[in-house]
Design a protein around this motif. Structure first.
Motif, PDB file in Angstrom:
ATOM      1  N   LEU A   1       0.816  -1.448  -0.641  1.00 29.19           N
ATOM      2  CA  LEU A   1      -0.007  -0.258   0.133  1.00 29.19           C
ATOM      3  C   LEU A   1       1.571   0.916  -0.059  1.00 29.19           C
ATOM      4  O   LEU A   1       0.359   2.320  -1.034  1.00 29.19           O
ATOM      5  N   ARG A   2       1.407   1.180   1.090  1.00 27.00           N
ATOM      6  CA  ARG A   2       2.721   1.962   0.523  1.00 27.00           C
ATOM      7  C   ARG A   2       3.819   2.746  -0.809  1.00 27.00           C
ATOM      8  O   ARG A   2       3.592   3.807  -0.817  1.00 27.00           O
ATOM      9  N   THR A   3       3.798   1.581  -0.949  1.00 29.30           N
ATOM     10  CA  THR A   3       4.367   1.889  -2.388  1.00 29.30           C
ATOM     11  C   THR A   3       3.128   1.991  -3.070  1.00 29.30           C
ATOM     12  O   THR A   3       3.259   3.255  -4.266  1.00 29.30           O
ATOM     13  N   ALA A   4       2.174   1.491  -3.240  1.00 28.59           N
ATOM     14  CA  ALA A   4       1.142   1.869  -4.233  1.00 28.59           C
ATOM     15  C   ALA A   4       0.648   3.848  -4.419  1.00 28.59           C
ATOM     16  O   ALA A   4      -0.013   3.934  -5.485  1.00 28.59           O
ATOM     17  N   LEU A   5       0.619   3.724  -3.327  1.00 26.80           N
ATOM     18  CA  LEU A   5       0.519   5.133  -2.909  1.00 26.80           C
ATOM     19  C   LEU A   5       1.644   6.495  -3.774  1.00 26.80           C
ATOM     20  O   LEU A   5       0.516   7.522  -4.249  1.00 26.80           O
ATOM     21  N   ARG A   6       2.666   5.789  -3.622  1.00 24.93           N
ATOM     22  CA  ARG A   6       3.451   6.489  -4.662  1.00 24.93           C
ATOM     23  C   ARG A   6       3.324   6.337  -6.416  1.00 24.93           C
ATOM     24  O   ARG A   6       3.914   7.221  -6.568  1.00 24.93           O
ATOM     25  N   MET A   7       3.025   5.456  -5.947  1.00 24.86           N
ATOM     26  CA  MET A   7       3.267   5.223  -7.790  1.00 24.86           C
ATOM     27  C   MET A   7       1.743   5.139  -7.907  1.00 24.86           C
ATOM     28  O   MET A   7       1.737   5.866  -9.627  1.00 24.86           O
ATOM     29  N   THR A   8       0.630   5.579  -7.753  1.00 21.43           N
ATOM     30  CA  THR A   8      -0.398   6.582  -8.476  1.00 21.43           C
ATOM     31  C   THR A   8      -1.400   7.536  -7.743  1.00 21.43           C
ATOM     32  O   THR A   8      -1.423   8.552  -8.428  1.00 21.43           O
ATOM     33  N   ARG A   9      -0.002   8.128  -6.484  1.00 21.16           N
ATOM     34  CA  ARG A   9      -0.188   9.290  -5.695  1.00 21.16           C
ATOM     35  C   ARG A   9      -2.406   9.716  -5.447  1.00 21.16           C
ATOM     36  O   ARG A   9      -2.852  10.822  -6.043  1.00 21.16           O
ATOM     37  N   ASN A  10      -2.316   8.569  -5.289  1.00 24.88           N
ATOM     38  CA  ASN A  10      -4.129   8.904  -4.630  1.00 24.88           C
ATOM     39  C   ASN A  10      -4.307   7.285  -4.242  1.00 24.88           C
ATOM     40  O   ASN A  10      -4.297   6.478  -4.198  1.00 24.88           O
ATOM     41  N   GLU A  11      -4.844   7.666  -2.835  1.00 22.73           N
ATOM     42  CA  GLU A  11      -5.024   6.875  -2.219  1.00 22.73           C
ATOM     43  C   GLU A  11      -6.175   6.240  -2.403  1.00 22.73           C
ATOM     44  O   GLU A  11      -6.425   4.358  -2.475  1.00 22.73           O
ATOM     45  N   GLY A  12      -7.242   6.947  -2.867  1.00 21.19           N
ATOM     46  CA  GLY A  12      -8.066   5.241  -3.696  1.00 21.19           C
ATOM     47  C   GLY A  12      -8.011   4.174  -5.351  1.00 21.19           C
ATOM     48  O   GLY A  12      -8.313   3.410  -4.453  1.00 21.19           O
ATOM     49  N   ASP A  13      -6.815   4.971  -5.980  1.00 22.94           N
ATOM     50  CA  ASP A  13      -6.234   3.874  -6.718  1.00 22.94           C
ATOM     51  C   ASP A  13      -5.030   3.309  -6.014  1.00 22.94           C
ATOM     52  O   ASP A  13      -5.013   2.176  -6.813  1.00 22.94           O
ATOM     53  N   ALA A  14      -4.616   3.486  -5.324  1.00 21.65           N
ATOM     54  CA  ALA A  14      -3.619   2.739  -4.594  1.00 21.65           C
ATOM     55  C   ALA A  14      -3.960   1.761  -3.885  1.00 21.65           C
ATOM     56  O   ALA A  14      -3.765   0.171  -4.746  1.00 21.65           O
ATOM     57  N   GLU A  15      -5.459   1.848  -3.091  1.00 20.95           N
ATOM     58  CA  GLU A  15      -6.236   0.205  -2.619  1.00 20.95           C
ATOM     59  C   GLU A  15      -6.872  -0.763  -3.282  1.00 20.95           C
ATOM     60  O   GLU A  15      -6.412  -1.419  -2.710  1.00 20.95           O
ATOM     61  N   ASP A  16      -6.977   0.879  -4.372  1.00 18.54           N
ATOM     62  CA  ASP A  16      -7.969  -0.528  -5.222  1.00 18.54           C
ATOM     63  C   ASP A  16      -6.780  -1.277  -6.007  1.00 18.54           C
ATOM     64  O   ASP A  16      -6.433  -2.012  -6.426  1.00 18.54           O
ATOM     65  N   LEU A  17      -4.954  -0.366  -6.465  1.00 19.29           N
ATOM     66  CA  LEU A  17      -3.725  -1.031  -6.670  1.00 19.29           C
ATOM     67  C   LEU A  17      -3.573  -2.847  -5.703  1.00 19.29           C
ATOM     68  O   LEU A  17      -3.461  -3.523  -6.664  1.00 19.29           O
ATOM     69  N   VAL A  18      -3.728  -2.212  -5.158  1.00 18.86           N
ATOM     70  CA  VAL A  18      -3.125  -3.486  -3.910  1.00 18.86           C
ATOM     71  C   VAL A  18      -4.800  -4.218  -3.852  1.00 18.86           C
ATOM     72  O   VAL A  18      -3.394  -5.919  -3.287  1.00 18.86           O
ATOM     73  N   GLN A  19      -5.666  -4.297  -3.711  1.00 13.86           N
ATOM     74  CA  GLN A  19      -6.447  -4.844  -3.555  1.00 13.86           C
ATOM     75  C   GLN A  19      -6.764  -5.990  -5.077  1.00 13.86           C
ATOM     76  O   GLN A  19      -6.599  -7.625  -5.160  1.00 13.86           O
ATOM     77  N   GLU A  20      -6.191  -5.725  -6.110  1.00 12.88           N
ATOM     78  CA  GLU A  20      -6.233  -6.070  -7.455  1.00 12.88           C
ATOM     79  C   GLU A  20      -4.965  -7.088  -7.382  1.00 12.88           C
ATOM     80  O   GLU A  20      -5.417  -8.494  -7.598  1.00 12.88           O
ATOM     81  N   THR A  21      -4.238  -6.534  -6.478  1.00 17.51           N
ATOM     82  CA  THR A  21      -2.720  -7.432  -6.401  1.00 17.51           C
ATOM     83  C   THR A  21      -2.946  -8.943  -5.473  1.00 17.51           C
ATOM     84  O   THR A  21      -2.896  -9.556  -6.329  1.00 17.51           O
ATOM     85  N   PHE A  22      -3.927  -8.539  -4.690  1.00 17.69           N
ATOM     86  CA  PHE A  22      -4.054  -9.713  -4.032  1.00 17.69           C
ATOM     87  C   PHE A  22      -5.333 -10.767  -4.412  1.00 17.69           C
ATOM     88  O   PHE A  22      -4.502 -11.985  -3.944  1.00 17.69           O
ATOM     89  N   VAL A  23      -5.798 -10.017  -5.094  1.00 19.52           N
ATOM     90  CA  VAL A  23      -7.329 -10.748  -5.645  1.00 19.52           C
ATOM     91  C   VAL A  23      -6.490 -11.948  -6.768  1.00 19.52           C
ATOM     92  O   VAL A  23      -6.090 -13.107  -7.091  1.00 19.52           O
ATOM     93  N   LYS A  24      -5.505 -11.087  -7.796  1.00 14.36           N
ATOM     94  CA  LYS A  24      -4.431 -11.594  -8.607  1.00 14.36           C
ATOM     95  C   LYS A  24      -3.482 -13.203  -8.089  1.00 14.36           C
ATOM     96  O   LYS A  24      -3.069 -13.673  -8.431  1.00 14.36           O
ATOM     97  N   ALA A  25      -2.665 -12.382  -7.151  1.00 21.48           N
ATOM     98  CA  ALA A  25      -1.457 -13.563  -6.456  1.00 21.48           C
ATOM     99  C   ALA A  25      -2.335 -14.096  -6.032  1.00 21.48           C
ATOM    100  O   ALA A  25      -2.432 -15.676  -6.020  1.00 21.48           O
ATOM    101  N   TYR A  26      -3.996 -14.617  -5.078  1.00 22.84           N
ATOM    102  CA  TYR A  26      -4.824 -15.431  -4.502  1.00 22.84           C
ATOM    103  C   TYR A  26      -4.557 -16.424  -6.074  1.00 22.84           C
ATOM    104  O   TYR A  26      -4.833 -17.532  -5.935  1.00 22.84           O
ATOM    105  N   ARG A  27      -5.407 -16.045  -7.019  1.00 20.99           N
ATOM    106  CA  ARG A  27      -6.064 -16.547  -8.335  1.00 20.99           C
ATOM    107  C   ARG A  27      -4.426 -17.367  -8.812  1.00 20.99           C
ATOM    108  O   ARG A  27      -4.519 -18.990  -8.829  1.00 20.99           O
ATOM    109  N   PHE A  28      -3.370 -16.877  -8.519  1.00 27.63           N
ATOM    110  CA  PHE A  28      -2.676 -17.784  -8.903  1.00 27.63           C
ATOM    111  C   PHE A  28      -0.847 -17.843  -8.254  1.00 27.63           C
ATOM    112  O   PHE A  28      -0.204 -18.243  -8.050  1.00 27.63           O
TER     113      PHE A  28
END
Length: 195
Positions: free
Chosen positions: A27-54
């Motif tokens: 999340l810390r890195t996602a915030l730096r990448m996206t510069r937006n808290e909502g987008d960062a949370e979405d990015l982390v959520q999508e990361t964990f969904v994909k990681a769990y799937r694979f």
């Protein structure tokens, strides 16, 4: 049916034990990448969904943190490309490679002035300077300075050549030096020679 439930439970427990402890760093890195808290949370959520799937592709005993960062970086890059944003043009040639760090070294006498600076400071001015970096530079700077990944790990996470990582990190440092010089004067890390 019972075997399937046992497998699913084992998968979930393994995932929770290995992957979830890295959520704050992602999340810390996602915030730096996206510069937006909502987008960062979405990015982390999508990361964990994909990681769990694979999760069956993850090799137990390998670096789960780096694996998760690679997934997150790929999602971010693919999203970045799909939005067809063009990278910001940056001219870093006029910045002396070691200007700010040279000033810090003369003041503090530290072996590694860069590490000294980043370990001592990290307030809004520094966060803003990092967020103002162009995407390509910001990613390697965050992965190196804030998350502590090696050049090789950054190359694997960002799917870049090692030389590209070194070059982007070098240029990112130069841009940060330029951005942080006024901050360093204001906070007494460097003496203003004009005074």
């Amino acid at each position: 049916m019972a075997d399937r439930k046992k497998e699913d439970l084992a998968k979930r427990k393994a995932f929770e034990a290995e992957a979830l402890p890295h959520m704050d760093a992602l999340l810390r890195t996602a915030l730096r990448m996206t510069r937006n808290e909502g987008d960062a949370e979405d990015l982390v959520q999508e990361t964990f969904v994909k990681a769990y799937r694979f999760w069956d592709k993850f090799e137990p005993g390998s670096n789960c943190r780096a694996w998760l960062f690679k997934i997150m970086t790929n999602i971010f890059i693919n999203d970045y490309r799909s939005k067809s944003r063009s990278p910001m043009a940056v001219n870093v040639d006029e910045v002396d490679d070691n200007f700010l760090y040279g000033q810090l070294a003369t003041v503090g006498g530290e072996d590694n002035p860069e590490q000294h600076l980043f370990s001592k400071i990290f307030d809004d001015d520094v966060k803003k300077a990092i967020e103002n970096l162009p995407d390509d530079f910001r990613l390697v700077v965050v992965l190196s300075f804030l998350e502590g990944f090696s050049y090789q790990e950054i190359a694997e996470i960002a799917d870049l050549q090692l030389g590209t990582v070194k070059s982007r990190l070098h240029r990112g440092r130069k841009l940060l030096q330029k951005e942080l010089f006024e901050y360093a004067i204001k906070n007494g890390y460097v003496k203003d020679k004009a005074k």
